[in-house]
Design a protein around this motif. Sequence first.
Motif, PDB file in Angstrom:
ATOM      1  N   ALA A 150       0.831  -1.212   0.000  1.00  0.00           N
ATOM      2  CA  ALA A 150       0.000   0.000   0.000  1.00  0.00           C
ATOM      3  C   ALA A 150       0.860   1.255   0.000  1.00  0.00           C
ATOM      4  O   ALA A 150       0.533   2.250  -0.666  1.00  0.00           O
ATOM      5  CB  ALA A 150      -0.933  -0.008   1.216  1.00  0.00           C
ATOM      6  N   VAL A 151       1.961   1.225   0.738  1.00  0.00           N
ATOM      7  CA  VAL A 151       2.883   2.372   0.740  1.00  0.00           C
ATOM      8  C   VAL A 151       3.427   2.601  -0.661  1.00  0.00           C
ATOM      9  O   VAL A 151       3.434   3.737  -1.171  1.00  0.00           O
ATOM     10  CB  VAL A 151       4.043   2.131   1.732  1.00  0.00           C
ATOM     11  N   MET A 152       3.871   1.538  -1.322  1.00  0.00           N
ATOM     12  CA  MET A 152       4.417   1.652  -2.674  1.00  0.00           C
ATOM     13  C   MET A 152       3.387   2.210  -3.647  1.00  0.00           C
ATOM     14  O   MET A 152       3.670   3.150  -4.418  1.00  0.00           O
ATOM     15  CB  MET A 152       4.887   0.282  -3.158  1.00  0.00           C
ATOM     16  N   ALA A 153       2.174   1.652  -3.615  1.00  0.00           N
ATOM     17  CA  ALA A 153       1.140   2.073  -4.565  1.00  0.00           C
ATOM     18  C   ALA A 153       0.752   3.528  -4.355  1.00  0.00           C
ATOM     19  O   ALA A 153       0.512   4.270  -5.324  1.00  0.00           O
ATOM     20  CB  ALA A 153      -0.083   1.177  -4.419  1.00  0.00           C
ATOM     21  N   ASN A 154       0.699   3.972  -3.108  1.00  0.00           N
ATOM     22  CA  ASN A 154       0.261   5.338  -2.850  1.00  0.00           C
ATOM     23  C   ASN A 154       1.369   6.360  -3.057  1.00  0.00           C
ATOM     24  O   ASN A 154       1.085   7.512  -3.398  1.00  0.00           O
ATOM     25  CB  ASN A 154      -0.313   5.434  -1.432  1.00  0.00           C
ATOM     26  N   ILE A 155       2.618   5.964  -2.887  1.00  0.00           N
ATOM     27  CA  ILE A 155       3.718   6.841  -3.286  1.00  0.00           C
ATOM     28  C   ILE A 155       3.675   7.039  -4.797  1.00  0.00           C
ATOM     29  O   ILE A 155       3.848   8.150  -5.304  1.00  0.00           O
ATOM     30  CB  ILE A 155       5.071   6.249  -2.843  1.00  0.00           C
ATOM     31  N   GLN A 156       3.419   5.953  -5.510  1.00  0.00           N
ATOM     32  CA  GLN A 156       3.289   6.031  -6.966  1.00  0.00           C
ATOM     33  C   GLN A 156       2.171   6.987  -7.351  1.00  0.00           C
ATOM     34  O   GLN A 156       2.325   7.833  -8.242  1.00  0.00           O
ATOM     35  CB  GLN A 156       3.022   4.631  -7.517  1.00  0.00           C
ATOM     36  N   GLY A 157       1.021   6.871  -6.687  1.00  0.00           N
ATOM     37  CA  GLY A 157      -0.103   7.745  -6.990  1.00  0.00           C
ATOM     38  C   GLY A 157       0.151   9.191  -6.624  1.00  0.00           C
ATOM     39  O   GLY A 157      -0.348  10.109  -7.285  1.00  0.00           O
ATOM     40  N   ALA A 158       0.935   9.427  -5.562  1.00  0.00           N
ATOM     41  CA  ALA A 158       1.236  10.796  -5.143  1.00  0.00           C
ATOM     42  C   ALA A 158       2.234  11.470  -6.077  1.00  0.00           C
ATOM     43  O   ALA A 158       2.146  12.670  -6.334  1.00  0.00           O
ATOM     44  CB  ALA A 158       1.765  10.801  -3.709  1.00  0.00           C
ATOM     45  N   VAL A 159       3.193  10.704  -6.598  1.00  0.00           N
ATOM     46  CA  VAL A 159       4.205  11.275  -7.492  1.00  0.00           C
ATOM     47  C   VAL A 159       3.637  11.524  -8.887  1.00  0.00           C
ATOM     48  O   VAL A 159       3.996  12.498  -9.552  1.00  0.00           O
ATOM     49  CB  VAL A 159       5.436  10.351  -7.566  1.00  0.00           C
ATOM     50  N   ALA A 160       2.745  10.656  -9.337  1.00  0.00           N
ATOM     51  CA  ALA A 160       2.139  10.804 -10.672  1.00  0.00           C
ATOM     52  C   ALA A 160       0.618  10.690 -10.555  1.00  0.00           C
ATOM     53  O   ALA A 160       0.018   9.729 -11.041  1.00  0.00           O
ATOM     54  CB  ALA A 160       2.690   9.753 -11.616  1.00  0.00           C
ATOM     55  N   PRO A 161      -0.013  11.681  -9.937  1.00  0.00           N
ATOM     56  CA  PRO A 161      -1.466  11.590  -9.708  1.00  0.00           C
ATOM     57  C   PRO A 161      -2.298  11.632 -10.982  1.00  0.00           C
ATOM     58  O   PRO A 161      -3.394  11.067 -11.025  1.00  0.00           O
ATOM     59  CB  PRO A 161      -1.756  12.802  -8.813  1.00  0.00           C
ATOM     60  N   PHE A 162      -1.792  12.285 -12.028  1.00  0.00           N
ATOM     61  CA  PHE A 162      -2.565  12.376 -13.268  1.00  0.00           C
ATOM     62  C   PHE A 162      -2.747  10.996 -13.892  1.00  0.00           C
ATOM     63  O   PHE A 162      -3.851  10.609 -14.281  1.00  0.00           O
ATOM     64  CB  PHE A 162      -1.870  13.333 -14.237  1.00  0.00           C
ATOM     65  N   SER A 163      -1.658  10.231 -13.980  1.00  0.00           N
ATOM     66  CA  SER A 163      -1.763   8.884 -14.532  1.00  0.00           C
ATOM     67  C   SER A 163      -2.636   7.998 -13.660  1.00  0.00           C
ATOM     68  O   SER A 163      -3.386   7.147 -14.161  1.00  0.00           O
ATOM     69  CB  SER A 163      -0.370   8.258 -14.670  1.00  0.00           C
ATOM     70  N   SER A 164      -2.535   8.176 -12.353  1.00  0.00           N
ATOM     71  CA  SER A 164      -3.390   7.413 -11.452  1.00  0.00           C
ATOM     72  C   SER A 164      -4.861   7.742 -11.682  1.00  0.00           C
ATOM     73  O   SER A 164      -5.720   6.858 -11.664  1.00  0.00           O
ATOM     74  CB  SER A 164      -3.000   7.715  -9.994  1.00  0.00           C
ATOM     75  N   LEU A 165      -5.137   9.003 -11.944  1.00  0.00           N
ATOM     76  CA  LEU A 165      -6.520   9.425 -12.205  1.00  0.00           C
ATOM     77  C   LEU A 165      -7.064   8.868 -13.516  1.00  0.00           C
ATOM     78  O   LEU A 165      -8.257   8.575 -13.631  1.00  0.00           O
ATOM     79  CB  LEU A 165      -6.599  10.953 -12.245  1.00  0.00           C
ATOM     80  N   LEU A 166      -6.188   8.722 -14.514  1.00  0.00           N
ATOM     81  CA  LEU A 166      -6.650   8.248 -15.814  1.00  0.00           C
ATOM     82  C   LEU A 166      -7.339   6.886 -15.712  1.00  0.00           C
ATOM     83  O   LEU A 166      -8.227   6.573 -16.514  1.00  0.00           O
ATOM     84  CB  LEU A 166      -5.471   8.155 -16.784  1.00  0.00           C
ATOM     85  N   SER A 167      -6.929   6.090 -14.729  1.00  0.00           N
ATOM     86  CA  SER A 167      -7.541   4.768 -14.570  1.00  0.00           C
ATOM     87  C   SER A 167      -9.006   4.864 -14.165  1.00  0.00           C
ATOM     88  O   SER A 167      -9.745   3.873 -14.249  1.00  0.00           O
ATOM     89  CB  SER A 167      -6.773   3.954 -13.528  1.00  0.00           C
ATOM     90  N   MET A 168      -9.438   6.048 -13.729  1.00  0.00           N
ATOM     91  CA  MET A 168     -10.827   6.228 -13.309  1.00  0.00           C
ATOM     92  C   MET A 168     -11.717   6.741 -14.440  1.00  0.00           C
ATOM     93  O   MET A 168     -12.937   6.827 -14.277  1.00  0.00           O
ATOM     94  CB  MET A 168     -10.887   7.198 -12.117  1.00  0.00           C
TER      95      MET A 168
END
Length: 293
Positions: A150-168
Amino acid sequence: MTRTSRPTGAHGPSGSAGVPGRACAVLAALAAALVPAFVFAPGPLAARMSGGGFGDRRALVGSLSESFVDYWSSGDRDFSPSLQRVVDYWLDYHLVKAVIAAALLAVLTTLGVLLWRAFLRAGRVGAVGTAALASAGILVTALALLSAAAVMANIQGAVAPFSSLLSMLPMRVSHGELADALDQIRRYLADYPDSGERTPPAVEVMVSDFSRYHAVMAVAAMTVAAVLAGTGVVSWKRSARAGASDGRAMRVFRSFGLLSALLSSAAIVVAVANLTTAVGPAPALRAFFDGGW
């Protein structure tokens, strides 16, 4: 003068087994509080940090879809104000989750160490007590591994939030402005970067951010792999040191050594896969917009 010795059971069963009962209880209570905090706290806290939130997932997806269309239509590289608001919220959301997950990982790691130490020293608690300590240790270890992920996944989402948002984004939408925008993006990505025409700045932003998104996970996975490899080496050395004279310790350390080796190998696979995507992000991004990623 005769010295009065302390009764063996002065600390109760936990004390005789080497279990620091109060410390374990406090850590278990902290873990029990952090789990619901991980689920329910990020939304309100992120809304306060970013200056605006969303009532539920449907509202977030709706706002994202509308602002994404506006951004694509603008032809600009910089996010539109409405999309920037969503991205800022999503960054803070993942940042809060990463902090809570890291705190949970620290608590579970400490609790796990205490439980496994108690298991190794459990000489007078009987088979039932020993089994209880082993079961608790296994459960806490598994939860700690989930927390690390969970730490890894959320660091990833915090550093690149735009790409994380695209999945939605609702990629399967069949009509409307969002469907038109997605079709145009797919067309540009099909031949990226040699499309024969000027690539829209928004596509360049998406490709760049998607590369960063996977690069972050590659770095995180390699870091975890290195930590696990080190843990495995230490565990095997301690197993050899324990030897046949302490069969319980030898089995525990060998188990941790084997688990660390397997998880380290898995982390290396994850790192290589993400690094490959980070170096050449366009095909994976195209597959993502096609719904196959």
